[in-house]
Motif scaffolding. Sequence first.
Motif, PDB file in Angstrom:
ATOM      1  N   THR A 170       0.729  -1.282   0.037  1.00 46.40           N
ATOM      2  CA  THR A 170      -0.007   0.006  -0.468  1.00 46.40           C
ATOM      3  C   THR A 170       0.798   1.423   0.313  1.00 46.40           C
ATOM      4  OG1 THR A 170      -2.212  -1.184   1.542  1.00 46.40           O
ATOM      5  CG2 THR A 170      -2.157   1.611   1.002  1.00 46.40           C
ATOM      6  N   LEU A 171       2.148   1.422   1.104  1.00 42.52           N
ATOM      7  CA  LEU A 171       2.629   2.531   1.318  1.00 42.52           C
ATOM      8  C   LEU A 171       3.662   3.121  -0.500  1.00 42.52           C
ATOM      9  CD1 LEU A 171       3.944   2.090   4.595  1.00 42.52           C
ATOM     10  CD2 LEU A 171       2.585   3.767   4.061  1.00 42.52           C
ATOM     11  N   LYS A 172       3.482   1.811  -1.489  1.00 47.28           N
ATOM     12  CA  LYS A 172       4.998   1.593  -2.123  1.00 47.28           C
ATOM     13  C   LYS A 172       3.290   2.348  -3.270  1.00 47.28           C
ATOM     14  CE  LYS A 172       7.008  -0.771  -5.839  1.00 47.28           C
ATOM     15  NZ  LYS A 172       7.410  -1.946  -6.509  1.00 47.28           N
ATOM     16  N   SER A 173       1.689   2.561  -3.223  1.00 46.12           N
ATOM     17  CA  SER A 173       1.338   2.138  -3.840  1.00 46.12           C
ATOM     18  C   SER A 173       0.993   3.827  -3.587  1.00 46.12           C
ATOM     19  CB  SER A 173      -0.147   1.744  -3.850  1.00 46.12           C
ATOM     20  OG  SER A 173      -0.438   2.382  -3.049  1.00 46.12           O
ATOM     21  N   LEU A 174       1.601   4.822  -2.896  1.00 48.38           N
ATOM     22  CA  LEU A 174       1.022   5.889  -2.182  1.00 48.38           C
ATOM     23  C   LEU A 174       2.185   6.635  -3.004  1.00 48.38           C
ATOM     24  CD1 LEU A 174      -0.909   5.249   0.843  1.00 48.38           C
ATOM     25  CD2 LEU A 174      -1.734   6.210  -1.234  1.00 48.38           C
ATOM     26  N   ASN A 175       3.276   5.778  -3.309  1.00 51.29           N
ATOM     27  CA  ASN A 175       4.574   6.349  -4.166  1.00 51.29           C
ATOM     28  C   ASN A 175       5.718   6.385  -3.402  1.00 51.29           C
ATOM     29  OD1 ASN A 175       3.193   6.482  -6.651  1.00 51.29           O
ATOM     30  ND2 ASN A 175       2.619   8.626  -6.163  1.00 51.29           N
ATOM     31  N   TYR A 176       5.360   6.302  -2.036  1.00 51.71           N
ATOM     32  CA  TYR A 176       6.788   5.734  -0.780  1.00 51.71           C
ATOM     33  C   TYR A 176       8.079   5.484  -1.310  1.00 51.71           C
ATOM     34  CZ  TYR A 176       3.535   8.493   2.307  1.00 51.71           C
ATOM     35  OH  TYR A 176       2.897   8.567   2.376  1.00 51.71           O
ATOM     36  N   THR A 177       8.876   5.819  -1.600  1.00 53.24           N
ATOM     37  CA  THR A 177      10.086   5.031  -1.853  1.00 53.24           C
ATOM     38  C   THR A 177      10.363   3.216  -1.456  1.00 53.24           C
ATOM     39  OG1 THR A 177      11.821   5.695  -1.026  1.00 53.24           O
ATOM     40  CG2 THR A 177      10.865   7.364  -2.400  1.00 53.24           C
ATOM     41  N   LYS A 178      11.178   2.909  -1.911  1.00 52.80           N
ATOM     42  CA  LYS A 178      11.720   1.552  -1.234  1.00 52.80           C
ATOM     43  C   LYS A 178      12.434   1.636   0.242  1.00 52.80           C
ATOM     44  CE  LYS A 178      13.736  -3.073  -1.528  1.00 52.80           C
ATOM     45  NZ  LYS A 178      14.548  -3.812  -2.782  1.00 52.80           N
ATOM     46  N   ILE A 194       4.499  -4.936  17.980  1.00 52.28           N
ATOM     47  CA  ILE A 194       4.505  -6.591  17.430  1.00 52.28           C
ATOM     48  C   ILE A 194       5.052  -7.475  17.292  1.00 52.28           C
ATOM     49  CG2 ILE A 194       4.241  -7.547  14.670  1.00 52.28           C
ATOM     50  CD1 ILE A 194       3.905  -4.601  13.720  1.00 52.28           C
ATOM     51  N   ILE A 195       5.943  -7.861  17.449  1.00 47.50           N
ATOM     52  CA  ILE A 195       6.989  -9.084  18.378  1.00 47.50           C
ATOM     53  C   ILE A 195       7.087  -9.357  19.709  1.00 47.50           C
ATOM     54  CG2 ILE A 195       9.637  -9.994  18.772  1.00 47.50           C
ATOM     55  CD1 ILE A 195      10.825  -7.500  17.102  1.00 47.50           C
ATOM     56  N   ASP A 196       6.418  -8.971  20.703  1.00 45.78           N
ATOM     57  CA  ASP A 196       5.585  -8.887  22.252  1.00 45.78           C
ATOM     58  C   ASP A 196       4.217  -9.412  21.629  1.00 45.78           C
ATOM     59  OD1 ASP A 196       8.682  -8.553  22.581  1.00 45.78           O
ATOM     60  OD2 ASP A 196       8.055  -5.975  22.889  1.00 45.78           O
ATOM     61  N   LEU A 197       3.857  -9.070  20.979  1.00 49.28           N
ATOM     62  CA  LEU A 197       2.333  -9.425  21.325  1.00 49.28           C
ATOM     63  C   LEU A 197       1.944 -10.831  20.893  1.00 49.28           C
ATOM     64  CD1 LEU A 197       0.537  -6.624  19.038  1.00 49.28           C
ATOM     65  CD2 LEU A 197       0.745  -7.078  21.470  1.00 49.28           C
ATOM     66  N   THR A 198       1.271 -11.515  21.814  1.00 46.07           N
ATOM     67  CA  THR A 198       0.046 -12.794  21.360  1.00 46.07           C
ATOM     68  C   THR A 198      -0.819 -12.475  21.779  1.00 46.07           C
ATOM     69  OG1 THR A 198       0.393 -12.644  24.154  1.00 46.07           O
ATOM     70  CG2 THR A 198       2.552 -13.343  23.557  1.00 46.07           C
ATOM     71  N   ASN A 199      -1.455 -11.353  22.062  1.00 45.26           N
ATOM     72  CA  ASN A 199      -2.500 -11.655  21.184  1.00 45.26           C
ATOM     73  C   ASN A 199      -2.918 -11.240  19.762  1.00 45.26           C
ATOM     74  OD1 ASN A 199      -5.973 -10.971  21.563  1.00 45.26           O
ATOM     75  ND2 ASN A 199      -5.270  -9.861  23.537  1.00 45.26           N
ATOM     76  N   LYS A 200      -3.650 -12.237  19.447  1.00 42.03           N
ATOM     77  CA  LYS A 200      -3.863 -11.687  17.707  1.00 42.03           C
ATOM     78  C   LYS A 200      -5.331 -10.311  17.565  1.00 42.03           C
ATOM     79  CE  LYS A 200      -1.999 -15.496  15.790  1.00 42.03           C
ATOM     80  NZ  LYS A 200      -1.710 -16.887  15.044  1.00 42.03           N
ATOM     81  N   GLU A 201      -5.856 -10.541  18.615  1.00 41.16           N
ATOM     82  CA  GLU A 201      -7.135  -9.483  18.994  1.00 41.16           C
ATOM     83  C   GLU A 201      -6.687  -7.839  19.400  1.00 41.16           C
ATOM     84  OE1 GLU A 201     -10.745 -11.445  20.639  1.00 41.16           O
ATOM     85  OE2 GLU A 201     -10.399 -12.546  19.087  1.00 41.16           O
ATOM     86  N   GLU A 202      -5.492  -7.453  19.389  1.00 46.11           N
ATOM     87  CA  GLU A 202      -5.120  -6.318  20.222  1.00 46.11           C
ATOM     88  C   GLU A 202      -5.492  -5.142  19.167  1.00 46.11           C
ATOM     89  OE1 GLU A 202      -3.260  -3.992  23.045  1.00 46.11           O
ATOM     90  OE2 GLU A 202      -3.279  -6.504  23.288  1.00 46.11           O
ATOM     91  N   GLU A 203      -6.019  -4.561  19.496  1.00 45.51           N
ATOM     92  CA  GLU A 203      -6.507  -3.308  17.888  1.00 45.51           C
ATOM     93  C   GLU A 203      -4.805  -2.225  17.351  1.00 45.51           C
ATOM     94  OE1 GLU A 203      -8.865   1.101  18.177  1.00 45.51           O
ATOM     95  OE2 GLU A 203      -8.271  -0.468  19.877  1.00 45.51           O
ATOM     96  N   ASN A 204      -3.705  -2.581  18.079  1.00 46.47           N
ATOM     97  CA  ASN A 204      -2.843  -1.759  17.517  1.00 46.47           C
ATOM     98  C   ASN A 204      -1.871  -2.260  16.378  1.00 46.47           C
ATOM     99  OD1 ASN A 204      -1.791  -3.278  18.654  1.00 46.47           O
ATOM    100  ND2 ASN A 204      -0.365  -1.822  19.789  1.00 46.47           N
ATOM    101  N   ILE A 205      -2.267  -3.689  16.031  1.00 50.54           N
ATOM    102  CA  ILE A 205      -2.389  -4.655  14.656  1.00 50.54           C
ATOM    103  C   ILE A 205      -3.066  -4.453  13.844  1.00 50.54           C
ATOM    104  CG2 ILE A 205      -0.299  -5.427  16.507  1.00 50.54           C
ATOM    105  CD1 ILE A 205      -2.287  -8.673  16.157  1.00 50.54           C
ATOM    106  N   SER A 206      -3.765  -4.031  13.882  1.00 52.37           N
ATOM    107  CA  SER A 206      -4.872  -3.774  12.637  1.00 52.37           C
ATOM    108  C   SER A 206      -3.993  -2.921  11.074  1.00 52.37           C
ATOM    109  CB  SER A 206      -6.159  -2.734  13.005  1.00 52.37           C
ATOM    110  OG  SER A 206      -5.835  -1.864  13.054  1.00 52.37           O
ATOM    111  N   PHE A 207      -4.388  -3.837  10.146  1.00 53.96           N
ATOM    112  CA  PHE A 207      -3.891  -2.586   9.210  1.00 53.96           C
ATOM    113  C   PHE A 207      -4.283  -0.575   8.671  1.00 53.96           C
ATOM    114  CE2 PHE A 207      -4.861  -1.089   4.934  1.00 53.96           C
ATOM    115  CZ  PHE A 207      -3.641  -1.141   4.528  1.00 53.96           C
ATOM    116  N   GLU A 208      -5.243  -0.934   9.184  1.00 55.70           N
ATOM    117  CA  GLU A 208      -5.461   0.694   9.628  1.00 55.70           C
ATOM    118  C   GLU A 208      -4.652   1.408  10.300  1.00 55.70           C
ATOM    119  OE1 GLU A 208      -7.547  -1.994   9.734  1.00 55.70           O
ATOM    120  OE2 GLU A 208      -8.478  -1.701   7.126  1.00 55.70           O
ATOM    121  N   HIS A 209      -4.692   0.751  11.194  1.00 56.49           N
ATOM    122  CA  HIS A 209      -4.077   1.381  12.321  1.00 56.49           C
ATOM    123  C   HIS A 209      -2.352   2.217  12.309  1.00 56.49           C
ATOM    124  CE1 HIS A 209      -2.991   3.024  16.028  1.00 56.49           C
ATOM    125  NE2 HIS A 209      -2.108   2.525  16.404  1.00 56.49           N
TER     126      HIS A 209
END
Length: 227
Positions: A170-178, A194-209
């Motif tokens: 998505t970031l690439k499609s928005l013209n941000y560089t590699k 993210i690395i420390d999370l075990t709860n997959k329902e944690e709000e802050n790992i949603s794509f939108e966030h």
Amino acid sequence: MISWITGELVEFWHTNQKFFILINCQGIGYEIQILESFFLKLKTNNTSNKSITLWIKHLKKEDTDLLFGFSSKDQRNFFIQILNIRGIGSQIGMGLLNKFSISEVINAINTQNKILIGSVPGIGKKMTERLILELKNKFKNEFNISEEKNKECIKENNEINKILDDLQLTLKSLNYTKKEINNILPVIIKETKIIDLTNKEEENISFEHLLKLAMNYLDNDSSNIVR
């Protein structure tokens, strides 16, 4: 020269984002600046009147002696490496280790992640470039180890891995560089733990966030990124 101190905890406090501890060592009280993580550990656990050991960096100045204490020898040695860089003072070194682990700093240095380094209070653009330039060859082996470890942690969770893949596309499609995208990913991983999370329902790992967080960093700090 003081290498380490073992003594009884007397008290601990913080002033203007600086964290201190007072240790009674054979009847002498040593006032030592410590990292925030160690301060929070003392605050959380009941450590009153208990023996504490800290690795010490002793800095002598014209009008005072300063002691900086670390729970591990690696932290102390890394702090010393930071101080060896021209123009980098003790509070910048403590600021780096307060905000990031050693492996995260090494990762940022080796990937030339100016956003991550520059996010530490007191570190401007020129200082960020100097840190990266002078330290990038010192920690190559440590970086390789920590990088692989982080990759494996993320790969274990297919859901998180897919979100990160979608984020990059998505970031690439928005013209941000590699380079911009590669620089921002460690920042996002750190920010959302993210690395420390075990709860997959944690709000802050949603794509939108994650997308919103990445774009905020990229738009606000684009001047620190080399295109």
